[in-house]
Enzyme design. Structure first.
Site, PDB file in Angstrom:
ATOM      1  N   ASN A   9       4.790  24.920  -6.259  1.00 58.31           N
ATOM      2  CA  ASN A   9       4.451  23.930  -5.238  1.00 58.31           C
ATOM      3  C   ASN A   9       4.253  24.663  -3.911  1.00 58.31           C
ATOM      4  O   ASN A   9       5.221  25.059  -3.271  1.00 58.31           O
ATOM      5  CB  ASN A   9       5.599  22.909  -5.144  1.00 58.31           C
ATOM      6  N   TRP A  10       2.989  24.833  -3.542  1.00 56.68           N
ATOM      7  CA  TRP A  10       2.696  25.623  -2.327  1.00 56.68           C
ATOM      8  C   TRP A  10       3.002  24.850  -1.055  1.00 56.68           C
ATOM      9  O   TRP A  10       3.011  25.419   0.031  1.00 56.68           O
ATOM     10  CB  TRP A  10       1.222  26.040  -2.313  1.00 56.68           C
ATOM     11  N   LYS A  11       3.155  23.554  -1.128  1.00 59.08           N
ATOM     12  CA  LYS A  11       3.368  22.705   0.048  1.00 59.08           C
ATOM     13  C   LYS A  11       2.214  22.918   1.056  1.00 59.08           C
ATOM     14  O   LYS A  11       1.089  23.179   0.628  1.00 59.08           O
ATOM     15  CB  LYS A  11       4.751  22.971   0.653  1.00 59.08           C
ATOM     16  N   HIS A  93       8.586  13.832  -4.772  1.00 62.53           N
ATOM     17  CA  HIS A  93       9.209  15.005  -4.139  1.00 62.53           C
ATOM     18  C   HIS A  93      10.046  14.538  -2.947  1.00 62.53           C
ATOM     19  O   HIS A  93       9.640  13.635  -2.202  1.00 62.53           O
ATOM     20  CB  HIS A  93       8.128  15.996  -3.691  1.00 62.53           C
ATOM     21  N   GLU A  95      10.540  15.707  -0.103  1.00 66.30           N
ATOM     22  CA  GLU A  95       9.897  15.776   1.217  1.00 66.30           C
ATOM     23  C   GLU A  95       8.996  14.567   1.452  1.00 66.30           C
ATOM     24  O   GLU A  95       8.900  14.061   2.566  1.00 66.30           O
ATOM     25  CB  GLU A  95       9.115  17.102   1.336  1.00 66.30           C
ATOM     26  N   GLU A 165      15.649  18.337  -8.460  1.00 68.03           N
ATOM     27  CA  GLU A 165      15.630  19.186  -7.278  1.00 68.03           C
ATOM     28  C   GLU A 165      16.674  18.689  -6.279  1.00 68.03           C
ATOM     29  O   GLU A 165      16.394  17.775  -5.489  1.00 68.03           O
ATOM     30  CB  GLU A 165      14.252  19.145  -6.609  1.00 68.03           C
ATOM     31  N   GLY A 171      14.365  24.911  -0.192  1.00 69.06           N
ATOM     32  CA  GLY A 171      13.977  25.694   0.979  1.00 69.06           C
ATOM     33  C   GLY A 171      15.148  26.189   1.803  1.00 69.06           C
ATOM     34  O   GLY A 171      14.966  26.645   2.933  1.00 69.06           O
ATOM     35  N   SER A 211      15.189  26.579  -4.310  1.00 72.14           N
ATOM     36  CA  SER A 211      15.491  27.993  -4.052  1.00 72.14           C
ATOM     37  C   SER A 211      15.575  28.836  -5.317  1.00 72.14           C
ATOM     38  O   SER A 211      16.359  29.778  -5.403  1.00 72.14           O
ATOM     39  CB  SER A 211      16.771  28.124  -3.208  1.00 72.14           C
ATOM     40  N   GLY A 232       9.055  26.470  -5.008  1.00 68.03           N
ATOM     41  CA  GLY A 232       8.384  26.325  -3.713  1.00 68.03           C
ATOM     42  C   GLY A 232       8.096  27.690  -3.108  1.00 68.03           C
ATOM     43  O   GLY A 232       7.130  28.358  -3.465  1.00 68.03           O
ATOM     44  N   GLY A 233       8.972  28.145  -2.223  1.00 67.11           N
ATOM     45  CA  GLY A 233       8.762  29.386  -1.465  1.00 67.11           C
ATOM     46  C   GLY A 233       8.358  30.575  -2.322  1.00 67.11           C
ATOM     47  O   GLY A 233       7.426  31.311  -1.973  1.00 67.11           O
TER      48      GLY A 233
HETATM   49  P1  PGA Z   1      11.910  25.856  -2.817  1.00 69.15           P
HETATM   50  O1  PGA Z   1      11.158  24.471  -3.013  1.00 69.15           O
HETATM   51  O2  PGA Z   1      11.750  26.638  -4.095  1.00 69.15           O
HETATM   52  O3  PGA Z   1      11.234  26.513  -1.649  1.00 69.15           O
HETATM   53  O4  PGA Z   1      13.347  25.548  -2.552  1.00 69.15           O
HETATM   54  C1  PGA Z   1      11.181  23.791  -4.244  1.00 69.15           C
HETATM   55  C2  PGA Z   1      10.402  22.510  -4.144  1.00 69.15           C
HETATM   56  O5  PGA Z   1      10.443  21.857  -3.091  1.00 69.15           O
HETATM   57  O6  PGA Z   1       9.719  22.108  -5.099  1.00 69.15           O
END
Ligand code: PGA
Length: 248
Positions: A9-11, A93, A95, A165, A171, A211, A232-233
């Site tokens: 997930n590149w966001k 998600h 966010e 998650e 993050g 993470s 994500g990251g």
């Molecule tokens: P993260 O994000 O790996 O940067 O913690 C995961 C996600 O939000 O899907």
């Protein structure tokens, strides 16, 4: 057996050039056949990425409309996504729940819209830190699933994917321990089993996200009830993402 999946997930990161560079890095690596790899770039770049995609991974969208088409300014439809090569959508998600006010009802509508259009989805769930600290994470996550996903029939949910998650791990560099991840995943599978029976519960993929990186992926992804990761990251760094895929 649930399908193993590693999704990135590149966001809201990377410009077009950086996106294509990252994809080029992924294209040059050989993925294991039995791992389904899905990349979720910004939707804006789906088409150019799709044009260079070598078929070794799928493309998904981080968001989409619950409506078919029409006067919905700023939204994109499943049909439009499919027309540029997207095959999967993220739903729920944390966010989008937090920053875009996406409610359980809206998420349910998106789930239904995917089912009607035969469009794959990954349904995200997870508790905030205060809920974990109060020891209420199981009931919190179960309620999220009941509110937006568990209305589906066995046939409908059989193709679905769930991502657990924990919000406090996204993050933050703070990962759920192997015991915490496995405990939640085992419970999610047992709720699926209670409602839909063993065949469905054993076949729904349950991914861990929060993470997850090249150093901890092997340990987390080898938990018996963890069928992959939503990253994500670490999905923004080609070597890290390749390492996570190859941790299987
Ligand atoms: P993260 O994000 O790996 O940067 O913690 C995961 C996600 O939000 O899907």
């Amino acid at each position: 057996m649930a399908q193993k999946i590693v999704a990135g997930n590149w966001k809201m990161n990377l410009d077009l050039e950086q996106s294509l560079q990252l994809i080029e890095g992924l294209n040059t690596k050989e993925f294991k056949n039995d791992v389904r790899v899905i990349v979720f770039p910004p939707s804006l770049f789906l088409q150019p990425i799709s044009a260079v995609c070598d078929g070794s991974f799928e493309l998904g969208v981080q968001n989409f409309s619950e409506n078919e088409k029409g006067a919905f300014t700023g939204e994109i439809s499943i049909n439009q996504i499919e027309s540029v090569g997207g095959t999967v959508g993220l739903i729920g998600h944390s966010e989008r729940r937090a920053y875009n006010g996406e409610s359980n009802e809206l998420l349910k509508a998106k789930v239904n819209h995917c089912i009607e259009n035969n469009f794959d989805f990954i349904f995200c769930c997870g508790e905030p830190l205060s809920v974990r600290e109060a020891g209420n994470e199981l009931s919190f996550v179960k309620k999220q699933l009941e509110a937006s996903l568990f209305h589906l029939t066995a046939d409908q949910i059989a193709g679905g994917v769930i991502a657990y998650e924990p919000v406090w791990a996204i993050g933050t560099g703070k990962t759920a321990s192997v015991a915490q991840a496995e405990d939640m995943h085992m419970n999610i599978r047992s709720w699926l089993n209670e409602k839909y029976g063993a065949q469905v519960s054993n076949n729904v993929s349950i991914l861990y996200g929060g993470s997850c990186n090249a150093s901890n992926a092997k340990e987390l992804l080898s938990c018996p009830n963890v069928d992959g990761g939503l990253i994500g990251g670490a999905s923004l760094k080609v070597d890290d993402f390749n390492a996570i895929i190859h941790s299987y």
